[in-house]
Design an enzyme around this catalytic site. Structure first.
Site, PDB file in Angstrom:
ATOM      1  N   ASP A 146       0.007   5.139   0.787  1.00  0.00           N
ATOM      2  CA  ASP A 146      -0.684   6.166   1.968  1.00  0.00           C
ATOM      3  C   ASP A 146      -0.590   5.457   3.241  1.00  0.00           C
ATOM      4  O   ASP A 146      -1.248   4.331   3.278  1.00  0.00           O
ATOM      5  CB  ASP A 146      -1.721   6.807   1.578  1.00  0.00           C
ATOM      6  N   ASP A 192       0.813  -1.080   0.075  1.00  0.00           N
ATOM      7  CA  ASP A 192      -0.120   0.005   0.078  1.00  0.00           C
ATOM      8  C   ASP A 192       0.973   1.237  -0.104  1.00  0.00           C
ATOM      9  O   ASP A 192       1.938   1.170   0.179  1.00  0.00           O
ATOM     10  CB  ASP A 192      -0.787   0.009   1.106  1.00  0.00           C
TER      11      ASP A 192
END
Length: 232
Positions: free
Chosen positions: A12, A10
């Site tokens: 953020d 991922d």
């Protein structure tokens, strides 16, 4: 211990320091738009309320309750409503400015570069799987100097689905020519990243600096990015 070949990150809150970069962007907006003259008396409250509302909106998006466009169009209106400030005059302008400023910020979470260097040295194939906007996520990676680490950047726009839907994980593995048993998802979002990957049949490493607990146990639970080196 499993031998992984593909690592799906991922972006953020896992590698890119969203809170710090967002706070800097909001500070710029607060001063550039002179929000103190429009009733927003506290920069701290402005940043805090925005982050709370933005987190809630993205959780709603992950759960399929709202679309991307709703976040873009309404988050600053909701912030001003929460602050009891009437902002109808330039709410949309703030949203546009935020999306312009945010991707230019370059702060990464502590240990991110060291981890990516380590993974590159170990010949892992690295990929991003994100629910963020295509152009904005690409700009964030360029600004923070990490784009070159990754072979594929999978977004919900490309996959036609968002985490935790199985379709985005299937799309990501197909793009990377990877198989679930040789792949590891690494992320901070319990539902989108961890449960999405586990339900799909991939191992998942939960980046969990707040030491949250849930009913199910992830494959790995780490409080700092450095801890992942002990797994990989």
């Amino acid at each position: 211990m499993p031998k992984y070949k593909h690592l799906f990150f991922d972006l953020d809150h896992t590698l890119w320091d969203f809170e710090r970069n967002s706070a800097e962007s909001l500070t710029d907006i607060y001063h550039n738009f002179e929000l103190i003259n429009h009733g927003v008396m506290s920069l701290g409250d402005f940043v805090r309320v925005f982050l709370e509302i933005n987190t809630r909106l993205w959780n709603d998006f992950d759960q399929g309750r709202i679309a991307h466009a709703y976040i873009r169009e309404h988050r600053f209106r909701l912030v001003f409503e929460a602050l009891k400030v009437e902002n109808v005059a330039f709410g949309s302008a703030l949203g546009e400015e935020y999306l312009k400023l945010l991707p230019q910020k370059s702060h990464l979470l502590d240990g991110a570069v060291a981890l990516l260097d380590y993974c590159a040295e170990k010949d892992y194939q690295l990929h991003i799987v994100t629910n963020g906007f295509d152009s904005i996520q690409a700009s964030k990676m360029q600004s923070s100097g990490i784009h070159h680490y990754f072979r594929h950047v999978i977004t919900n726009e490309k996959a036609g689905a968002k985490k935790p839907d199985a379709q985005i994980f299937a799309y990501a593995l197909q793009a990377a020519n990877a198989h679930p048993h040789e792949s590891l998802m690494i992320g901070d979002n319990w539902e989108a990243d961890i449960m999405g990957a586990l339900r799909f049949g991939m191992d998942a490493a939960f980046y969990n600096p707040k030491k949250l607990t849930f009913d199910r146990t992830p494959t790995y639970d780490v409080q700092h990015l450095d801890d992942l080196k002990l797994i990989l």
